[in-house]
Motif scaffolding. Structure first.
Motif, PDB file in Angstrom:
ATOM      1  N   HIS A  81       0.834  -0.992  -0.008  1.00 59.13           N
ATOM      2  CA  HIS A  81       0.205   0.198   0.024  1.00 59.13           C
ATOM      3  C   HIS A  81       0.840   1.497   0.081  1.00 59.13           C
ATOM      4  O   HIS A  81       1.815   1.402   0.783  1.00 59.13           O
ATOM      5  N   LEU A  82       0.624   2.129  -0.782  1.00 53.55           N
ATOM      6  CA  LEU A  82       1.281   3.423  -0.853  1.00 53.55           C
ATOM      7  C   LEU A  82       0.094   4.663  -0.433  1.00 53.55           C
ATOM      8  O   LEU A  82      -0.897   4.650  -1.126  1.00 53.55           O
ATOM      9  N   HIS A  83       0.296   5.259   0.410  1.00 54.54           N
ATOM     10  CA  HIS A  83      -0.400   6.504   0.747  1.00 54.54           C
ATOM     11  C   HIS A  83      -0.264   7.517  -0.290  1.00 54.54           C
ATOM     12  O   HIS A  83       0.494   7.541  -1.254  1.00 54.54           O
ATOM     13  N   GLY A  84      -1.172   8.549  -0.243  1.00 51.46           N
ATOM     14  CA  GLY A  84      -1.385   9.455  -1.308  1.00 51.46           C
ATOM     15  C   GLY A  84      -2.128   9.130  -2.478  1.00 51.46           C
ATOM     16  O   GLY A  84      -2.911   8.249  -2.540  1.00 51.46           O
ATOM     17  N   GLU A  85      -1.749   9.731  -3.568  1.00 51.11           N
ATOM     18  CA  GLU A  85      -2.395   9.656  -4.790  1.00 51.11           C
ATOM     19  C   GLU A  85      -2.259   8.163  -5.405  1.00 51.11           C
ATOM     20  O   GLU A  85      -1.219   7.337  -5.078  1.00 51.11           O
ATOM     21  N   GLN A  86      -3.332   7.749  -5.972  1.00 55.76           N
ATOM     22  CA  GLN A  86      -3.457   6.102  -6.392  1.00 55.76           C
ATOM     23  C   GLN A  86      -2.378   5.854  -7.649  1.00 55.76           C
ATOM     24  O   GLN A  86      -2.144   6.883  -8.345  1.00 55.76           O
ATOM     25  N   TYR A  87      -2.161   4.721  -7.859  1.00 53.24           N
ATOM     26  CA  TYR A  87      -1.299   4.396  -9.105  1.00 53.24           C
ATOM     27  C   TYR A  87      -2.175   3.145 -10.109  1.00 53.24           C
ATOM     28  O   TYR A  87      -3.163   2.806  -9.792  1.00 53.24           O
ATOM     29  N   GLN A  88      -1.197   3.084 -11.009  1.00 54.08           N
ATOM     30  CA  GLN A  88      -1.671   2.059 -12.156  1.00 54.08           C
ATOM     31  C   GLN A  88      -0.757   0.916 -12.151  1.00 54.08           C
ATOM     32  O   GLN A  88       0.547   1.292 -12.186  1.00 54.08           O
ATOM     33  N   VAL A  89      -1.232  -0.320 -12.276  1.00 51.43           N
ATOM     34  CA  VAL A  89      -0.330  -1.455 -12.355  1.00 51.43           C
ATOM     35  C   VAL A  89       0.094  -1.460 -13.716  1.00 51.43           C
ATOM     36  O   VAL A  89      -0.760  -1.311 -14.862  1.00 51.43           O
ATOM     37  N   VAL A  90       1.560  -1.663 -14.111  1.00 46.84           N
ATOM     38  CA  VAL A  90       1.789  -1.627 -15.375  1.00 46.84           C
ATOM     39  C   VAL A  90       2.096  -3.143 -16.062  1.00 46.84           C
ATOM     40  O   VAL A  90       1.761  -3.497 -17.071  1.00 46.84           O
ATOM     41  N   LYS A  91       2.639  -4.007 -14.975  1.00 52.97           N
ATOM     42  CA  LYS A  91       2.988  -5.492 -15.377  1.00 52.97           C
ATOM     43  C   LYS A  91       3.217  -6.104 -14.181  1.00 52.97           C
ATOM     44  O   LYS A  91       3.572  -5.615 -13.317  1.00 52.97           O
ATOM     45  N   ARG A  92       3.083  -7.466 -14.215  1.00 53.21           N
ATOM     46  CA  ARG A  92       3.148  -8.224 -13.275  1.00 53.21           C
ATOM     47  C   ARG A  92       3.873  -9.560 -13.932  1.00 53.21           C
ATOM     48  O   ARG A  92       3.817  -9.883 -15.013  1.00 53.21           O
ATOM     49  N   GLU A  93       5.046  -9.821 -13.269  1.00 56.23           N
ATOM     50  CA  GLU A  93       6.032 -10.908 -13.691  1.00 56.23           C
ATOM     51  C   GLU A  93       6.408 -11.812 -12.498  1.00 56.23           C
ATOM     52  O   GLU A  93       6.604 -11.494 -11.341  1.00 56.23           O
ATOM     53  N   VAL A  94       6.472 -13.116 -12.786  1.00 53.13           N
ATOM     54  CA  VAL A  94       6.878 -13.998 -11.720  1.00 53.13           C
ATOM     55  C   VAL A  94       7.939 -15.181 -12.385  1.00 53.13           C
ATOM     56  O   VAL A  94       8.343 -15.299 -13.367  1.00 53.13           O
ATOM     57  N   ASN A  95       8.881 -15.195 -11.328  1.00 55.42           N
ATOM     58  CA  ASN A  95      10.127 -16.289 -11.440  1.00 55.42           C
ATOM     59  C   ASN A  95       9.594 -17.612 -11.820  1.00 55.42           C
ATOM     60  O   ASN A  95       8.613 -18.070 -11.160  1.00 55.42           O
TER      61      ASN A  95
END
Length: 530
Positions: A451-465
């Protein structure tokens, strides 16, 4: 800032023992009286809505028999319409607050608890000194005044205690509630509203033989996060929602300390998602199941018009691979199942199959709502516009030596490092690395809702080992990565890249794991926006 922080350190030492012991045992010496304001109301701030909130102890009926002692927030509207606040009387839930985008809001928080506390407005874009940083925690008998404009788009938000080192216990005791924002775009869609717009706060709790809350400080409970033995929805066990034969909007909030849910309908009906942490999506999405980690929210569309009166439907949390949720991430897929059972000290282990709530079709009613094909426009953030597009900020998530760390650091007040300083009004590319690159960080990999406080964000990508791909396959179809987020689940062996704006406000804004036991163990840091 330095003087304030040093004062807070002295206050924390003074109140730490009371806060930890008192969170569940509730000393009875707290008396209502005059509250002393630690900050002042602004003469030039003219609120559209003014609410007084008081934190106190209370006894509420949760189970049959003896009432349960909780920490309860109650509210009183001073200025504005009465429907901006629902005290959720008869439950331990904090008041549900309903605001409109653009409103100016003043919230007067009184602390009548036997411990320090402060409230954080989870997901809201507000000034740093209104965000609920632990440095602003107030003592028993003190008042903190919040003043801010609602800048967020319509959505389902959340607020809760954020007292340093005892957030988990205080939230568990009752210091958490829902905050719902509406705006003109949302209203124009004519989505189900009123009694057909249902907030559902999902939590887990444990009780002793006298119906009192039990909170374990067992080492494994701290490492994996507290897991209760019973599921409560809107503060009630064995929750049943009676519905009519029409469409509903269901707002799901994971208010648990650490439990991760894999939610699905028991008859195989797809989950139709219309919104996430930061409000409505551009268009509805269907998933076979959805993952919901602590601090995350999802909005669902569910149409019961084709179901017969008397039929029932159960929302369950399905089985998923929790092997790495306990310290065996180094084994990848080979460790499957070991730690889920061996290290769990709950009779309801993480990743097991269990019911959440039951829907009962109670009456026939003609509804007129149809699922919109498009919802609200969302401007996609672009990596090329990030100030650090060629050099992402990496935040390594790790657990070792009974510590929960971010880039190898534990939380300290007034301890901002050079790589935690961010220019105001900039867009930043950030990577959460939970053992993706292997090495020591993957040896104790566990799921972390970041969780990041302040303004919300967008997910760019998810990568898994690839070593974690078998485990990951048990959850991957349930991630909703569209829209605006403020909390994202980062699985063992995974790297999640986000784009986050840091606009408008300077000061300290926290970033941390929303597994609250991990947060209290130190998996929390500050960004300094300047």
């Amino acid at each position: 800032m330095k003087m304030t922080t040093n004062l807070q350190r002295r206050k924390l030492l003074k109140y730490a023992a009371i806060g930890i012991a008192g969170a569940i045992t509730y000393p009875s010496w707290a008396k209502t009286g005059e509250f002393v304001k630690v900050n002042s109301m602004s003469n030039d701030f003219l609120p559209d809505v003014e609410i007084e909130l008081t934190m106190n102890t209370a006894d509420v009926a949760i189970l049959n028999g003896e009432k349960t002692r909780v920490w309860k927030i109650t509210g009183k509207v001073i200025t504005g319409p009465s429907n901006v606040l629902d005290n959720n009387e008869g439950t331990y839930l904090a008041p549900t607050l309903r605001f409109k985008k653009g409103q100016k809001v003043r919230l007067i928080l009184n602390n009548n608890l036997p411990a320090q506390s402060i409230l954080h407005w989870h997901g809201l874009h507000v000034p740093a000194n209104m965000d609920g940083n632990p440095m602003y925690a107030i003592n028993h008998g003190e008042t903190y005044v919040y003043e801010f404009e609602i800048l967020n788009r319509a959505g389902t938000y959340f607020y809760h205690s954020h007292a340093h080192g005892v957030t988990a216990r205080q939230v568990y005791s009752g210091l958490a509630g829902l905050l719902i924002v509406s705006d003109d775009q949302e209203q124009a869609l004519d989505l189900p509203s009123g009694e057909f717009d249902i907030p559902l706060a999902i939590q887990d709790r444990s009780f002793d033989g006298q119906n009192q809350l039990v909170y374990s400080a067992h080492m494994m409970q701290r490492m994996q996060g507290f897991l209760g033995d019973r599921i409560l929805v809107n503060g009630q066990p064995d929750f049943v929602l009676p519905v009519a034969t029409r469409a509903y909007r269901l707002r799901l909030v994971n208010g648990s300390n650490s439990r991760i849910y894999k939610l699905a309908w028991d008859d195989g009906t797809p989950i139709t998602v219309i919104g996430v942490d930061g409000g409505l999506l551009e268009s509805p999405e269907q998933h076979p199941y959805v993952m919901l980690s602590p601090g995350e929210r999802l909005e669902l569309w569910m149409d019961f018009s084709e179901r017969a009166v008397g039929t029932e439907l159960t929302m369950r949390s399905l089985k998923f691979d929790a092997a790495s949720h306990g310290g065996m991430g180094m084994m990848g897929g080979r460790g499957r199942g070991m730690m889920g059972g061996m290290m769990s000290v709950s009779t309801l282990p993480s990743g097991s199959d269990y019911p959440i709530l039951k829907i009962r079709v109670a009456k026939k009613e003609q509804g007129h709502h149809a699922l919109p094909k498009t919802l609200t426009p969302i401007t996609a953030l672009q990596v090329k516009n990030a100030a650090n597009a060629a050099n992402p900020r990496t935040i390594a998530l790790s657990m070792r030596h009974m510590s929960a760390l971010l880039n190898g650091r534990s939380y300290k007040m007034d301890d901002v490092q050079p790589d935690e300083i961010i220019p105001v009004n900039s867009l930043q590319l950030i990577e959460f690395d939970n053992g993706f690159d292997g090495g020591m960080h993957s040896m104790m990999a566990m799921p972390h809702p970041m969780h990041l406080h302040g303004e919300q964000y967008q997910v760019v990508k998810r990568e898994v080992n690839p070593r974690f791909s078998d485990n990951y396959a048990t959850v991957s179809s349930g991630f909703v990565s569209s829209g605006w987020k403020d909390t994202v689940l980062v699985m063992p062996g995974e790297k999640v890249t986000i784009l986050k704006p840091f606009n408008d406000f300077k000061g300290l804004f926290m970033y941390h794991c929303h597994n609250l036991e991990h947060e209290d163990m130190g998996m929390m840091r500050d960004f300094l926006i300047k």
